[in-house]
Design a protein around this motif. Structure first.
Motif, PDB file in Angstrom:
ATOM      1  N   TRP A  87      29.913  11.809  50.271  1.00  0.00           N
ATOM      2  CA  TRP A  87      31.524  11.961  51.272  1.00  0.00           C
ATOM      3  C   TRP A  87      31.955  10.502  51.221  1.00  0.00           C
ATOM      4  O   TRP A  87      33.274  10.265  50.927  1.00  0.00           O
ATOM      5  CB  TRP A  87      31.298  12.238  52.600  1.00  0.00           C
ATOM      6  CG  TRP A  87      32.420  12.630  53.349  1.00  0.00           C
ATOM      7  CD1 TRP A  87      33.374  11.775  54.010  1.00  0.00           C
ATOM      8  CD2 TRP A  87      33.220  13.887  53.255  1.00  0.00           C
ATOM      9  NE1 TRP A  87      34.141  12.406  54.516  1.00  0.00           N
ATOM     10  CE2 TRP A  87      34.379  13.510  54.159  1.00  0.00           C
ATOM     11  CE3 TRP A  87      33.043  14.812  52.433  1.00  0.00           C
ATOM     12  CZ2 TRP A  87      35.332  14.409  53.939  1.00  0.00           C
ATOM     13  CZ3 TRP A  87      34.228  15.833  52.227  1.00  0.00           C
ATOM     14  CH2 TRP A  87      35.466  15.600  53.240  1.00  0.00           C
ATOM     15  N   ARG A  88      31.204   9.399  51.307  1.00  0.00           N
ATOM     16  CA  ARG A  88      31.693   8.042  51.363  1.00  0.00           C
ATOM     17  C   ARG A  88      32.154   7.532  50.094  1.00  0.00           C
ATOM     18  O   ARG A  88      33.082   6.672  49.798  1.00  0.00           O
ATOM     19  CB  ARG A  88      30.652   7.207  51.933  1.00  0.00           C
ATOM     20  CG  ARG A  88      30.304   7.657  53.549  1.00  0.00           C
ATOM     21  CD  ARG A  88      29.341   6.889  54.116  1.00  0.00           C
ATOM     22  NE  ARG A  88      29.244   7.735  55.540  1.00  0.00           N
ATOM     23  CZ  ARG A  88      28.968   7.359  56.528  1.00  0.00           C
ATOM     24  NH1 ARG A  88      28.849   6.029  56.683  1.00  0.00           N
ATOM     25  NH2 ARG A  88      28.943   7.941  57.749  1.00  0.00           N
ATOM     26  N   ILE A  89      31.369   7.567  49.008  1.00  0.00           N
ATOM     27  CA  ILE A  89      32.007   6.892  47.807  1.00  0.00           C
ATOM     28  C   ILE A  89      32.276   8.107  46.591  1.00  0.00           C
ATOM     29  O   ILE A  89      32.809   7.579  45.508  1.00  0.00           O
ATOM     30  CB  ILE A  89      30.723   6.267  47.107  1.00  0.00           C
ATOM     31  CG1 ILE A  89      29.355   7.200  46.715  1.00  0.00           C
ATOM     32  CG2 ILE A  89      30.384   5.002  48.069  1.00  0.00           C
ATOM     33  CD1 ILE A  89      28.330   6.247  45.957  1.00  0.00           C
ATOM     34  N   GLY A  90      32.110   9.151  46.742  1.00  0.00           N
ATOM     35  CA  GLY A  90      32.902  10.175  46.016  1.00  0.00           C
ATOM     36  C   GLY A  90      31.977  10.576  44.706  1.00  0.00           C
ATOM     37  O   GLY A  90      32.450  11.344  43.897  1.00  0.00           O
ATOM     38  N   SER A  91      30.619  10.104  44.694  1.00  0.00           N
ATOM     39  CA  SER A  91      29.906  10.365  43.544  1.00  0.00           C
ATOM     40  C   SER A  91      29.635  11.947  43.423  1.00  0.00           C
ATOM     41  O   SER A  91      29.417  12.512  44.759  1.00  0.00           O
ATOM     42  CB  SER A  91      28.763   9.552  43.252  1.00  0.00           C
ATOM     43  OG  SER A  91      27.835   9.633  44.748  1.00  0.00           O
TER      44      SER A  91
END
Length: 126
Positions: free
Chosen positions: A53-57
């Protein structure tokens, strides 16, 4: 607590497309990962795709790689699963899941997720 609500399932012909959505509410600030799983009759629940959720990987099951795309909308706190080139073997109930604690990698086992939606049926006819 985090509540998850899926939408977008339905009946589609082989080769068609569907987009699933999963809206999160509640203590969403603690979300680290969100994922999609599916379960066909008589089979175990299996990982489809996940997103940090935080970095989108992102991470995908081999069976859907190149056909499905997971994405997120931070403002709407919603995760999407775009499913293209659907096959009859994609038929299943699709579940959205969220994990509220960090891990080194996007988890792929159901027991590593804390919250679940109610599921939405996807049926692909041949």
């Amino acid at each position: 607590q985090v509540q998850l609500q899926e939408a977008g399932g339905g009946l589609v012909q082989s080769g068609g497309s569907l987009r699933l959505s999963c809206a999160a509410s509640g203590r969403t600030s603690s979300n680290y990962f969100m994922g999609w799983f599916r379960q066909a009759p008589g089979k175990e629940r299996e990982f489809v795709a996940g997103i940090s959720w935080r970095i989108g990987s992102t991470r995908y099951a081999d069976s859907v790689k190149g056909r499905f795309t997971i994405s997120r909308d931070n403002a709407e706190i919603t995760v999407y699963l775009q499913m293209d080139s659907l096959k009859p073997e994609d038929t299943a109930v699709y579940y959205c899941a969220a994990r509220g604690n960090p891990m080194l990698a996007i988890p792929t086992t159901p027991t590593n997720y804390d919250y679940w939606g109610q599921g939405t049926q996807v049926t692909v006819s041949s």
